[in-house]
Write a protein that holds these residues in place. Structure first.
Motif, PDB file in Angstrom:
ATOM      1  N   ALA A 142      -2.113  14.998   7.481  1.00 19.37           N
ATOM      2  CA  ALA A 142      -1.232  13.840   7.327  1.00 19.37           C
ATOM      3  C   ALA A 142      -2.012  12.537   7.446  1.00 19.37           C
ATOM      4  CB  ALA A 142      -0.110  13.885   8.358  1.00 19.37           C
ATOM      5  N   VAL A 143      -2.959  12.478   8.399  1.00 18.05           N
ATOM      6  CA  VAL A 143      -3.776  11.268   8.555  1.00 18.05           C
ATOM      7  C   VAL A 143      -4.625  11.034   7.315  1.00 18.05           C
ATOM      8  CG1 VAL A 143      -5.710  10.275   9.836  1.00 18.05           C
ATOM      9  CG2 VAL A 143      -3.827  11.339  11.069  1.00 18.05           C
ATOM     10  N   LEU A 144      -5.283  12.079   6.833  1.00 14.23           N
ATOM     11  CA  LEU A 144      -6.162  11.929   5.671  1.00 14.23           C
ATOM     12  C   LEU A 144      -5.380  11.546   4.423  1.00 14.23           C
ATOM     13  CD1 LEU A 144      -8.987  12.123   4.496  1.00 14.23           C
ATOM     14  CD2 LEU A 144      -8.632  14.585   4.178  1.00 14.23           C
ATOM     15  N   SER A 145      -4.265  12.219   4.172  1.00 11.68           N
ATOM     16  CA  SER A 145      -3.472  11.904   2.978  1.00 11.68           C
ATOM     17  C   SER A 145      -2.865  10.507   3.081  1.00 11.68           C
ATOM     18  CB  SER A 145      -2.368  12.949   2.796  1.00 11.68           C
ATOM     19  OG  SER A 145      -1.469  12.939   3.892  1.00 11.68           O
ATOM     20  N   THR A 146      -2.488  10.072   4.285  1.00 13.24           N
ATOM     21  CA  THR A 146      -1.925   8.731   4.453  1.00 13.24           C
ATOM     22  C   THR A 146      -2.974   7.664   4.186  1.00 13.24           C
ATOM     23  OG1 THR A 146      -0.303   9.535   6.057  1.00 13.24           O
ATOM     24  CG2 THR A 146      -0.766   7.173   6.056  1.00 13.24           C
ATOM     25  N   VAL A 147      -4.186   7.848   4.713  1.00 14.96           N
ATOM     26  CA  VAL A 147      -5.256   6.866   4.498  1.00 14.96           C
ATOM     27  C   VAL A 147      -5.587   6.745   3.014  1.00 14.96           C
ATOM     28  CG1 VAL A 147      -7.688   6.373   4.931  1.00 14.96           C
ATOM     29  CG2 VAL A 147      -6.226   7.136   6.804  1.00 14.96           C
ATOM     30  N   VAL A 148      -5.764   7.879   2.351  1.00 12.88           N
ATOM     31  CA  VAL A 148      -6.081   7.841   0.924  1.00 12.88           C
ATOM     32  C   VAL A 148      -4.919   7.240   0.134  1.00 12.88           C
ATOM     33  CG1 VAL A 148      -6.599   9.267  -1.106  1.00 12.88           C
ATOM     34  CG2 VAL A 148      -7.654   9.796   1.099  1.00 12.88           C
ATOM     35  N   GLY A 149      -3.697   7.629   0.459  1.00 14.40           N
ATOM     36  CA  GLY A 149      -2.543   7.105  -0.256  1.00 14.40           C
ATOM     37  C   GLY A 149      -2.371   5.610  -0.077  1.00 14.40           C
ATOM     38  N   VAL A 150      -2.632   5.104   1.138  1.00 15.47           N
ATOM     39  CA  VAL A 150      -2.500   3.660   1.393  1.00 15.47           C
ATOM     40  C   VAL A 150      -3.537   2.885   0.585  1.00 15.47           C
ATOM     41  CG1 VAL A 150      -2.820   1.884   3.147  1.00 15.47           C
ATOM     42  CG2 VAL A 150      -1.423   3.876   3.642  1.00 15.47           C
ATOM     43  N   VAL A 151      -4.775   3.348   0.588  1.00 15.36           N
ATOM     44  CA  VAL A 151      -5.835   2.642  -0.149  1.00 15.36           C
ATOM     45  C   VAL A 151      -5.546   2.642  -1.645  1.00 15.36           C
ATOM     46  CG1 VAL A 151      -8.283   2.683  -0.757  1.00 15.36           C
ATOM     47  CG2 VAL A 151      -7.577   3.112   1.602  1.00 15.36           C
ATOM     48  N   VAL A 152      -5.161   3.791  -2.183  1.00 14.15           N
ATOM     49  CA  VAL A 152      -4.872   3.873  -3.617  1.00 14.15           C
ATOM     50  C   VAL A 152      -3.644   3.039  -3.968  1.00 14.15           C
ATOM     51  CG1 VAL A 152      -4.223   5.426  -5.503  1.00 14.15           C
ATOM     52  CG2 VAL A 152      -5.975   6.120  -3.855  1.00 14.15           C
ATOM     53  N   GLY A 153      -2.604   3.113  -3.148  1.00 15.68           N
ATOM     54  CA  GLY A 153      -1.395   2.347  -3.424  1.00 15.68           C
ATOM     55  C   GLY A 153      -1.621   0.853  -3.342  1.00 15.68           C
ATOM     56  N   LEU A 154      -2.379   0.390  -2.359  1.00 13.39           N
ATOM     57  CA  LEU A 154      -2.706  -1.030  -2.266  1.00 13.39           C
ATOM     58  C   LEU A 154      -3.487  -1.499  -3.488  1.00 13.39           C
ATOM     59  CD1 LEU A 154      -3.769  -1.412   1.489  1.00 13.39           C
ATOM     60  CD2 LEU A 154      -1.814  -2.513   0.394  1.00 13.39           C
ATOM     61  N   THR A 155      -4.466  -0.709  -3.891  1.00  8.49           N
ATOM     62  CA  THR A 155      -5.299  -1.088  -5.029  1.00  8.49           C
ATOM     63  C   THR A 155      -4.486  -1.154  -6.315  1.00  8.49           C
ATOM     64  OG1 THR A 155      -7.196  -0.025  -3.960  1.00  8.49           O
ATOM     65  CG2 THR A 155      -7.380  -0.496  -6.316  1.00  8.49           C
ATOM     66  N   ALA A 156      -3.682  -0.128  -6.566  1.00  2.92           N
ATOM     67  CA  ALA A 156      -2.893  -0.088  -7.792  1.00  2.92           C
ATOM     68  C   ALA A 156      -1.853  -1.202  -7.828  1.00  2.92           C
ATOM     69  CB  ALA A 156      -2.214   1.275  -7.924  1.00  2.92           C
ATOM     70  N   GLY A 157      -1.169  -1.433  -6.711  1.00  2.00           N
ATOM     71  CA  GLY A 157      -0.109  -2.433  -6.702  1.00  2.00           C
ATOM     72  C   GLY A 157      -0.616  -3.855  -6.760  1.00  2.00           C
ATOM     73  N   TYR A 158      -1.760  -4.146  -6.146  1.00  4.11           N
ATOM     74  CA  TYR A 158      -2.235  -5.531  -6.100  1.00  4.11           C
ATOM     75  C   TYR A 158      -2.967  -5.945  -7.380  1.00  4.11           C
ATOM     76  CZ  TYR A 158      -4.761  -9.685  -4.634  1.00  4.11           C
ATOM     77  OH  TYR A 158      -5.273 -10.957  -4.553  1.00  4.11           O
ATOM     78  N   PHE A 159      -3.862  -5.105  -7.872  1.00  2.00           N
ATOM     79  CA  PHE A 159      -4.678  -5.495  -9.019  1.00  2.00           C
ATOM     80  C   PHE A 159      -3.936  -5.339 -10.342  1.00  2.00           C
ATOM     81  CE2 PHE A 159      -7.928  -4.528  -5.812  1.00  2.00           C
ATOM     82  CZ  PHE A 159      -8.670  -5.697  -5.869  1.00  2.00           C
ATOM     83  N   GLY A 160      -3.071  -4.335 -10.440  1.00  2.58           N
ATOM     84  CA  GLY A 160      -2.303  -4.160 -11.669  1.00  2.58           C
ATOM     85  C   GLY A 160      -3.200  -3.853 -12.866  1.00  2.58           C
ATOM     86  N   GLY A 161      -2.694  -4.140 -14.058  1.00  2.68           N
ATOM     87  CA  GLY A 161      -3.484  -3.962 -15.266  1.00  2.68           C
ATOM     88  C   GLY A 161      -3.916  -2.522 -15.480  1.00  2.68           C
ATOM     89  N   TRP A 162      -5.136  -2.380 -16.022  1.00  2.00           N
ATOM     90  CA  TRP A 162      -5.623  -1.036 -16.338  1.00  2.00           C
ATOM     91  C   TRP A 162      -5.888  -0.215 -15.062  1.00  2.00           C
ATOM     92  CZ3 TRP A 162     -10.278   0.773 -14.562  1.00  2.00           C
ATOM     93  CH2 TRP A 162     -11.193  -0.182 -14.092  1.00  2.00           C
ATOM     94  N   ILE A 163      -6.198  -0.889 -13.950  1.00  2.00           N
ATOM     95  CA  ILE A 163      -6.403  -0.161 -12.691  1.00  2.00           C
ATOM     96  C   ILE A 163      -5.099   0.494 -12.255  1.00  2.00           C
ATOM     97  CG2 ILE A 163      -6.996  -0.414 -10.252  1.00  2.00           C
ATOM     98  CD1 ILE A 163      -8.880  -2.650 -10.979  1.00  2.00           C
ATOM     99  N   ASP A 164      -4.011  -0.258 -12.335  1.00  2.00           N
ATOM    100  CA  ASP A 164      -2.706   0.295 -11.966  1.00  2.00           C
ATOM    101  C   ASP A 164      -2.316   1.418 -12.916  1.00  2.00           C
ATOM    102  OD1 ASP A 164      -0.219   0.665 -10.819  1.00  2.00           O
ATOM    103  OD2 ASP A 164       0.710  -0.950 -11.972  1.00  2.00           O
TER     104      ASP A 164
END
Length: 348
Positions: A142-164
């Motif tokens: 749960a800790v590992l999946s949460t950390v990875v999910g938070v980093v990926v979700g932050l990156t996709a939501g903030y930068f948008g565009g082709w990264i999202d």
């Protein structure tokens, strides 16, 4: 000559004085309440809402009790004098196929929950060590999946565009996978390719690491999708624009501005992921691709107990009921955390 005050005037002045004092007291109470509310942190407010939920408090107590028992498994098993793989040949009868001697699977003062048929292992020691395995895998994944999910979700939501677009498609692919089926297929392949121990098998710590990684690989997408949606709704808010105007970098905006504002859904996601991962780990061990005997695990206990059900039903019911209580308590606690962190929750 001075006239005495009229009784009506005295009564009016007294009433006005009482009214002024009442208004002052009301204003003071309102100011004290406002000060208390203003000084209450979101975490403390959530804790106060959680404390008013009796079901959540019971679930929290039961969960903490299970965790303490799992952490203290070596000490508790040493008090009884039996380890998880220490057989007691005097507790089983070889003439009846190593069936436990005594009623209810050999329950006695020497073996509080009886013994395993066929092996003579102390069932209490096996169960508490199995709880430790299940909780360890559940929390770490749960800790590992949460950390990875938070980093990926932050990156996709903030930068948008082709990264999202790219990260969102990866999330869609991961969510489309039949999780349990692929974990069953991948776990033996990965374990067989790892370093083996002196007995020709896979090291137990490596087996646990494989379980944690496999469960996390298929679980991070749920958290990432949740975090992405939250970031999309926050990235255009005034406080983010103010941070950009002041020259803050994307690292500061992501981890100092956005992340503190979405900790509640992240915590809820983590709280609900732990019991789900424990159930997944138990299912994998039951199917023979998780922790394998003689290593203790609740799932493998349930698998072994199936062949002894008619002769010793307590061997199935005791670990099964304890696993049910553990997962149910963690699920109820997760629901309580979700309600406590929701400021719109209607609490009586």
């Amino acid at each position: 000559m001075t006239m005495p005050p009229h009784p009506t005037d005295a009564t009016g002045e007294a009433a006005a004085l009482v009214e002024d004092r009442s208004e002052a007291a009301a204003d003071g109470s309102a100011m004290a309440a406002a000060t208390a509310i203003a000084g209450r942190s979101p975490a403390r407010a959530a804790w106060m809402r959680l404390r008013r939920d009796k079901v959540s408090l019971v679930a929290l107590t039961v969960s903490v009790l299970f965790i303490l028992v799992a952490v203290g498994a070596p000490l508790l098993s040493s008090l009884g004098g039996w380890g998880p793989i220490t057989p007691d040949n005097n507790a089983i009868n070889p003439d009846t196929g190593n069936y436990p001697i005594g009623s209810f699977g050999g329950i006695s003062l020497n073996h509080l929950l009886g013994v395993e048929p066929g092996t003579g292992y102390d069932l209490f020691a096996r169960i508490i060590y199995g709880m430790r395995t299940s909780l360890l895998v559940g929390f770490l994944s749960a800790v590992l999946s949460t950390v990875v999910g938070v980093v990926v979700g932050l990156t996709a939501g903030y930068f948008g565009g082709w990264i999202d677009t790219l990260l969102s498609r990866i999330m869609d692919v991961m969510l489309a996978f039949p999780q349990l089926l692929f974990i069953i297929a991948l776990t033996p392949v990965i374990q067989n390719s790892l370093q083996t121990n002196e007995h020709g098998g896979t090291n137990e710590n490596l087996r646990l690491l494989v379980l944690v990684l496999n469960i996390s690989v298929f679980a991070w997408a749920y958290t990432a999708r949740l975090v992405r949606g939250q970031v999309l709704s926050l990235r255009e808010r005034e406080f983010v624009d103010a941070a950009r105007i002041m020259g803050a970098g994307w690292q500061h905006i992501l981890f100092r501005q956005l992340l503190p504002n979405i900790w509640a859904p992240i915590l809820i996601s983590f709280a609900l992921a732990v019991p789900a991962n424990i159930s997944t780990e138990a299912a994998l061990s039951y199917l023979g691709v998780g922790v394998v005997p003689p290593a203790p695990d609740l799932g493998s206990l349930l698998s072994d107990s199936a062949q002894w059900f008619l002769q010793d039903p307590t061997y199935l019911f005791i670990p099964g009921i304890l696993l049910l209580i553990l997962v149910l308590a963690l699920n109820l606690l997760g629901d309580g955390v979700r309600d406590a962190l929701d400021p719109r929750a209607n609490r009586s």
